[in-house]
Scaffold this motif. Sequence first.
Motif, PDB file in Angstrom:
ATOM      1  N   GLU A  29      30.913  43.672  45.892  1.00  0.00           N
ATOM      2  CA  GLU A  29      32.212  43.030  46.077  1.00  0.00           C
ATOM      3  C   GLU A  29      33.088  43.874  46.990  1.00  0.00           C
ATOM      4  O   GLU A  29      33.133  45.097  46.872  1.00  0.00           O
ATOM      5  CB  GLU A  29      32.897  42.854  44.717  1.00  0.00           C
ATOM      6  N   ASP A  63      37.493  35.307  38.092  1.00  0.00           N
ATOM      7  CA  ASP A  63      37.931  36.694  37.880  1.00  0.00           C
ATOM      8  C   ASP A  63      39.452  36.651  37.897  1.00  0.00           C
ATOM      9  O   ASP A  63      40.061  36.691  38.965  1.00  0.00           O
ATOM     10  CB  ASP A  63      37.392  37.628  38.965  1.00  0.00           C
ATOM     11  N   ASP A  95      34.117  35.498  42.982  1.00  0.00           N
ATOM     12  CA  ASP A  95      35.108  35.796  41.948  1.00  0.00           C
ATOM     13  C   ASP A  95      36.275  34.886  42.271  1.00  0.00           C
ATOM     14  O   ASP A  95      37.047  35.156  43.189  1.00  0.00           O
ATOM     15  CB  ASP A  95      35.542  37.264  42.021  1.00  0.00           C
ATOM     16  N   ASP A 153      35.563  37.708  46.425  1.00  0.00           N
ATOM     17  CA  ASP A 153      36.673  37.515  45.487  1.00  0.00           C
ATOM     18  C   ASP A 153      37.806  36.925  46.320  1.00  0.00           C
ATOM     19  O   ASP A 153      38.257  37.534  47.284  1.00  0.00           O
ATOM     20  CB  ASP A 153      37.089  38.850  44.857  1.00  0.00           C
ATOM     21  N   LYS A 199      27.065  43.587  39.118  1.00  0.00           N
ATOM     22  CA  LYS A 199      28.191  43.375  40.033  1.00  0.00           C
ATOM     23  C   LYS A 199      28.941  44.679  40.244  1.00  0.00           C
ATOM     24  O   LYS A 199      29.392  45.311  39.296  1.00  0.00           O
ATOM     25  CB  LYS A 199      29.126  42.310  39.480  1.00  0.00           C
ATOM     26  N   HIS A 206      40.878  38.985  47.627  1.00  0.00           N
ATOM     27  CA  HIS A 206      40.628  40.310  48.219  1.00  0.00           C
ATOM     28  C   HIS A 206      40.717  40.350  49.734  1.00  0.00           C
ATOM     29  O   HIS A 206      40.097  41.223  50.371  1.00  0.00           O
ATOM     30  CB  HIS A 206      39.252  40.818  47.759  1.00  0.00           C
TER      31      HIS A 206
HETATM   32 MN    MN Z   1      36.776  40.460  41.450  1.00  0.00          MN
END
Ligand code: MN
Length: 393
Positions: free
Chosen positions: A184, A291, A246, A219, A142, A222
């Motif tokens: 990511e 996460d 995430d 994520d 990742k 994000h």
């Molecule tokens: Mn993350």
Amino acid sequence: MSQSDAQTRDRVKQALRTQRIETPSWAYANSGTRFKVFAQEGVPRNPYEKIADAAVVHRLTGVAPTVALHIPWDRVDDYADLAKYAADQGVALGAINANVFQDNDYKLGSVTNPDPGVRRKAIDHLLECVDIMDRTGSRDLKLWFSDGTNYPGQDDIRARQDRLAAALRETYDRLGDHQRLRLEYKLFEPAFYTTDVPDWGTAYAHCLELGEKAQVVIDTGHHAPSTNIEFIVAFLLRAGKLGAFDFNSRFYADDDLMVGAADPFQLFRIMYEIVRGDALRPEAGIAFMLDQCHNIEPKIPAIIRSVLNVQEATAKALLVDADALAAAQQAGDVLGANAVLMDAYHTDVRPLLAELRTELGLDPDPMGAYARSGYFDKIRAERVGGQQAGWGA
Ligand code: MN
Ligand code: LRH
């Protein structure tokens, strides 16, 4: 279709039995903001203790059998021994997260840095992480890059993309047959003008360029405010380029709060696209990871609560009456179609999940079971002395 009919309950429980949620080693450790990291009692001091805590979450929920590692936060002398320890605890080592965002050399970037020597150092770390995957048996590498700029003109946006693509290519070509690269994206922070992988489109384009072993990581913290994340899920699923989540939630930016805490309806809409895309089952290859950072709340209960939040959103998504929805959509019945989804969302699925846990031989109330287990008193007493684990920043 209500959850009252036995057939629906069995179908939903059958699907929930296949659910797998990966917990992050760093969520068991101390974390905070630039203002303060509030240390907590009983926090792990090494990857072995992080894995022991993750194993408790799996024992109580039954759906969290893997632990993501972060290098160097989880660096050990013998990764095979760590993998064996994890197996003895009833879990396995999951994704290997590279870290090229905490070294002084990376101030102006890691793999995108103007200095070829710094780029070489960063790429070598990514390759080291693949070596570690060979020893832990992990499938996923990742990659999240903090790389970016703070002021217009600071660096050449296109040249940085060329550097990024070259680093990703070298790393991709090092992967073994069963290994995969997860890229990511993040809109901003720590960079505040450009971020070199800022959004799903940029990550998607690089993954297309790399090949079939490269997919995108979403994520949930994000994105720009009010981004429709389930659209991104549906699009990437359709393109076969969704690799992982995430999971966390936020009120403002990358808050890394418990998934489902800030916006349970968004989590439901995301899981509905997963169910609609037949991507819940492990064979679909999507990694569902948490996460999160538990800056003020007790960490293990927060992670248990988070796993339950994902299960509840998933159970509601599985309850959507697909036939009634398709019929209303075909008929252009806007309110009818919306009502089908909302019926599922407003269904209290906690009794069904408690029933499933009982069938799995688990306590129907994992949060209560943890509180009654005495595990926190045990680790608080044992984990005295030594250096508590954290982000090491
Ligand atoms: Mn993350
Ligand atoms: C970056 C991020 C990334 C991890 C880090 C712990 O914000 O989401 O996934 O490496 O958090």
